[in-house]
Design a protein around this motif. Structure first.
Motif, short mmCIF file in Angstrom:
data_model
loop_
_atom_site.label_atom_id
_atom_site.label_comp_id
_atom_site.label_asym_id
_atom_site.label_seq_id
_atom_site.Cartn_x
_atom_site.Cartn_y
_atom_site.Cartn_z
N ASN A 136 0.82 -1.21 0.00
CA ASN A 136 0.00 0.00 0.00
C ASN A 136 0.86 1.27 0.00
O ASN A 136 0.44 2.30 0.51
CB ASN A 136 -0.99 0.00 1.18
CG ASN A 136 -2.15 0.91 0.91
OD1 ASN A 136 -2.53 1.12 -0.24
ND2 ASN A 136 -2.72 1.46 1.95
N LYS A 137 2.06 1.15 -0.55
CA LYS A 137 2.94 2.30 -0.70
C LYS A 137 3.46 2.31 -2.13
O LYS A 137 3.68 1.26 -2.73
CB LYS A 137 4.09 2.25 0.30
CG LYS A 137 3.63 2.37 1.73
CD LYS A 137 4.78 2.33 2.69
CE LYS A 137 4.24 2.42 4.11
NZ LYS A 137 5.25 2.12 5.10
N THR A 173 -1.57 -2.14 -3.87
CA THR A 173 -2.14 -0.91 -3.31
C THR A 173 -3.63 -1.11 -3.07
O THR A 173 -4.29 -1.83 -3.82
CB THR A 173 -1.96 0.29 -4.26
OG1 THR A 173 -2.66 0.05 -5.47
CG2 THR A 173 -0.50 0.55 -4.54
N SER A 225 -5.40 1.71 -0.94
CA SER A 225 -5.98 2.96 -0.44
C SER A 225 -6.17 3.94 -1.60
O SER A 225 -5.53 3.81 -2.65
CB SER A 225 -5.09 3.59 0.63
OG SER A 225 -3.93 4.11 0.06
N GLU A 226 -7.03 4.91 -1.41
CA GLU A 226 -7.31 5.89 -2.46
C GLU A 226 -6.07 6.70 -2.84
O GLU A 226 -5.90 7.09 -3.98
CB GLU A 226 -8.44 6.84 -2.00
CG GLU A 226 -9.79 6.17 -1.89
CD GLU A 226 -10.32 5.67 -3.23
OE1 GLU A 226 -10.14 6.37 -4.25
OE2 GLU A 226 -10.89 4.58 -3.25
N SER A 227 -5.20 6.95 -1.88
CA SER A 227 -4.03 7.80 -2.15
C SER A 227 -2.95 7.09 -2.95
O SER A 227 -2.10 7.74 -3.54
CB SER A 227 -3.45 8.33 -0.84
OG SER A 227 -2.97 7.25 -0.06
N THR A 228 -2.97 5.76 -2.97
CA THR A 228 -1.92 5.03 -3.69
C THR A 228 -2.43 4.31 -4.93
O THR A 228 -1.65 3.65 -5.60
CB THR A 228 -1.24 4.00 -2.77
OG1 THR A 228 -2.23 3.11 -2.26
CG2 THR A 228 -0.50 4.68 -1.65
N LYS A 229 -3.71 4.43 -5.23
CA LYS A 229 -4.26 3.76 -6.41
C LYS A 229 -3.65 4.33 -7.68
O LYS A 229 -3.48 5.54 -7.80
CB LYS A 229 -5.77 3.94 -6.48
CG LYS A 229 -6.55 2.97 -5.68
CD LYS A 229 -8.03 3.15 -5.94
CE LYS A 229 -8.85 2.20 -5.11
NZ LYS A 229 -10.28 2.41 -5.33
#
Length: 182
Positions: free
Chosen positions: A42-43, A123, A125-129
């Motif tokens: 997720n990064k 990934t 989360s919305e920030s890492t999509k």
């Protein structure tokens, strides 16, 4: 790789080519476990590492074929004229290689930009999509808004279209370099 001969060079190049034949499913579990242990799930670095590692063999093989087409006499002439190896690379070789570098860059970028599989697996989360993962979320809903999906699809094409527009002359000359002239 293209200019110098060494023991095992052919085996090395064949092994790089063979890595392109390995199905992605084979390397998915080891990558997932490794990234989980390194706390990279997720990064974005997990995707950067993956896309870089997946594109290195393709880029190496493509660039080596472009590099082999450059006559050695150009390098020798630059050395005779007083350039050292670094200056020869910067002033002589890189300008000649520009079409090949740009063509390889465009194909590697497009492959990474369009990849859905690793984006979904690494990934959440919305920030890492990534863009393809975001686009796929439109399809997963029961109530599909085709207008929003079409708009998102067109917006996702803009960076690729802009890159192709700026790199078009290099891509065409890079792909046709070495063709027989009449």
């Amino acid at each position: 790789m293209a200019r110098h001969s060494f023991r095992g060079k052919k085996l090395f190049l064949i092994s790089f080519l063979a890595t392109q034949m390995i199905p992605v499913m084979v390397i998915l579990v080891p990558l997932f476990i490794s990234f989980s242990q390194m706390h990279l799930l997720n990064k974005l670095p997990s995707l950067i590492i993956t896309y870089t590692a997946m594109n290195i063999p393709f880029c190496l093989l493509t660039m080596s074929s472009f590099f082999q087409r450059i006559p050695v006499s150009l390098e020798e002439a630059a050395l005779i004229d007083g350039c050292n190896k670094f200056q020869t690379m910067i002033k002589i070789i890189l300008p000649i290689m520009r079409p090949g570098i740009v063509a390889t860059l465009v194909f590697a970028f497009t492959g990474a930009w369009n990849d859905l599989f690793f984006g979904v697996m690494f990934t959440n989360s919305e920030s890492t999509k990534t863009v393809p993962v975001g686009l796929s979320s439109f399809v997963q809903k029961f109530d599909i808004n085709w207008g929003q999906m079409s708009a998102a699809g067109i917006l996702s094409l803009i960076p690729v279209v802009i890159m192709f527009a700026f790199a078009q002359k290099y891509i065409v000359s890079g792909l046709t370099e070495g063709a027989v002239k009449g």
